[in-house]
Design a protein around this motif. Structure first.
Motif, short mmCIF file in Angstrom:
data_model
loop_
_atom_site.label_atom_id
_atom_site.label_comp_id
_atom_site.label_asym_id
_atom_site.label_seq_id
_atom_site.Cartn_x
_atom_site.Cartn_y
_atom_site.Cartn_z
N GLY A 321 46.22 53.49 24.69
CA GLY A 321 44.81 53.86 24.61
C GLY A 321 44.13 53.82 25.95
N ARG A 322 42.91 54.35 26.02
CA ARG A 322 42.18 54.45 27.28
C ARG A 322 41.84 53.08 27.87
N PHE A 323 41.42 52.14 27.02
CA PHE A 323 41.08 50.82 27.55
C PHE A 323 42.33 50.12 28.07
N TYR A 324 43.44 50.25 27.35
CA TYR A 324 44.70 49.65 27.82
C TYR A 324 45.04 50.17 29.22
N GLU A 325 44.92 51.48 29.42
CA GLU A 325 45.26 52.06 30.72
C GLU A 325 44.32 51.54 31.80
N ASP A 326 43.03 51.46 31.49
CA ASP A 326 42.06 50.92 32.44
C ASP A 326 42.36 49.46 32.76
N PHE A 327 42.65 48.70 31.73
CA PHE A 327 42.94 47.28 31.86
C PHE A 327 44.11 47.06 32.82
N MET A 328 45.14 47.87 32.67
CA MET A 328 46.31 47.74 33.53
C MET A 328 45.99 48.15 34.97
N ARG A 329 45.14 49.15 35.16
CA ARG A 329 44.74 49.54 36.52
C ARG A 329 44.00 48.40 37.20
N LEU A 330 43.17 47.69 36.45
CA LEU A 330 42.45 46.56 37.01
C LEU A 330 43.41 45.48 37.50
N PHE A 331 44.39 45.13 36.70
CA PHE A 331 45.35 44.10 37.08
C PHE A 331 46.19 44.55 38.27
#
Length: 361
Positions: A321-331
């Motif tokens: 999902g979109r939030f998962y992808e964003d979350f991983m970019r942050l890390f």
């Protein structure tokens, strides 16, 4: 000297201009400073001193070192249980858990003998292979003392409380460093994302807490035993389980997104991730526990994920999902603030944002 002579004399004109400029600057400064002096915060929702590690912004002196965090299989939320207790609530005994896997058992007393808790406080035992950390913090009826347990469990309405007790109560007006995160000894309440912070209009104004897979990231050696300040410990299994290769990435490491990284450069798509971005860039996040598998966790108050899902229509946790992808970019954008120390919290220097206002209650 005549008035007309004063205004035609260059030296006097400069003096008058300087005095007028100083007066205007003073008036403007008063306009800016006075309102901020009247702003206060709620100690339960935004605890600890302005100079606490949880409230201190990243400084211009921060020395960033690559963390080399990769995309994980799962985006997770480590749930923290926070309670304000009343003196009128019934006193219940506090016991150490029978085991990590079966918690609502055993009769061994802890250093916290009793807690005044409402009968409605229920925290289920483990289910199947799920063994959440369940770090918890209780603001006592005196409005000042915080008691902390981990892992918290309470299976019956009038039954005892279970959890290993953090031995030293802490002051909600103090530095708030220590607590019941078992892997690091850091605070349960400090750094926790509170209800409303990911869905409201205001920015998150404190440091966060994260958990990574120890086998992939945390470092251990005889000279670097798996932790650094402000953590006071590592997991007992650190000598065998910490297999990371970066000596700077251990329990207590402060991670942050450097100033040269932007929201646009990460191509963030979701409002929740954008909120996390600015918190991670302005304040950073402390490593507090072990994820135990290929998952990146962020610490949230109980109820935050439900509120998040109700607001945005998707969960914080999952593998796509979109939030998962964003979350991983942050890390993946996180670096280690390698000079974080008691004398240079956040790296020292000019702070990215203003310090927290004083506590008002």
């Amino acid at each position: 000297m005549k008035l007309i002579t004063i205004f035609t004399n260059r030296r006097w004109r400069l003096r008058i201009f300087a005095v007028a400029t100083s007066l205007i600057a003073t008036l403007l400064l008063t306009q800016v400073v006075t309102p901020s002096q009247t702003l206060t915060r709620d100690k339960y929702l935004w605890p600890f001193a302005p100079t606490s590690i949880w409230n201190m912004p990243i400084g211009s002196g921060a020395r960033y070192k690559p963390a080399y965090i990769q995309k994980a299989y799962w985006a997770g939320a480590d749930t923290i249980h926070l309670y304000k207790l009343k003196g009128s609530d019934p006193l219940r005994p506090v016991y150490a858990p029978g085991s990590w896997e079966v918690r609502c058992s055993g009769t061994r007393k802890t250093t916290i003998s009793v807690l005044p808790v409402p009968d409605s406080l229920i925290v289920p035992d483990t289910v199947d292979t799920s063994t959440p950390n369940n770090s918890s913090a209780f603001l006592m009826p005196d409005g000042r003392t915080i008691q902390q347990l981990n892992p918290l469990a309470r299976c019956q309405k009038s039954g005892p409380i279970y959890g290993y007790a953090h031995s030293t109560p802490i002051d909600i007006y103090g530095n708030g460093i220590t607590g019941s995160h078992g892997g690091s000894g850091l605070s349960a309440i400090g750094g926790t994302i509170r209800k409303g912070e990911l869905t409201g209009s205001q920015p998150i104004r404190h440091a966060l807490k994260v958990l990574l897979d120890s086998k992939k990231y945390y470092y251990y050696s005889q000279s670097i035993p798996g932790y650094r300040w402000p953590a006071d410990r590592a997991d007992q299994v650190a000598p065998t389980d910490y297999k990371g290769r970066n000596p700077a990435l251990v329990m207590g490491s402060l991670l942050a997104i450097p100033s040269w990284v932007t929201e646009a450069s990460l191509n963030l798509q979701t409002p929740g991730a954008k909120k996390l971005f600015y918190a991670l860039q302005n304040y950073g996040a402390y490593v507090v526990d072990n994820a135990g598998w290929d998952c990146h966790y962020i610490a949230i108050e109980k109820g935050v994920n439900e509120e998040f899902e109700q607001t945005y229509g998707y969960s914080m946790v999952g593998k796509d999902g979109r939030f998962y992808e964003d979350f991983m970019r942050l890390f993946q954008a996180l670096y280690i603030v390698d000079n974080n120390s008691p004398t240079s919290i956040g790296g020292g220097g000019v702070r990215r944002v203003a310090l927290a206002p004083p506590i008002g209650n």
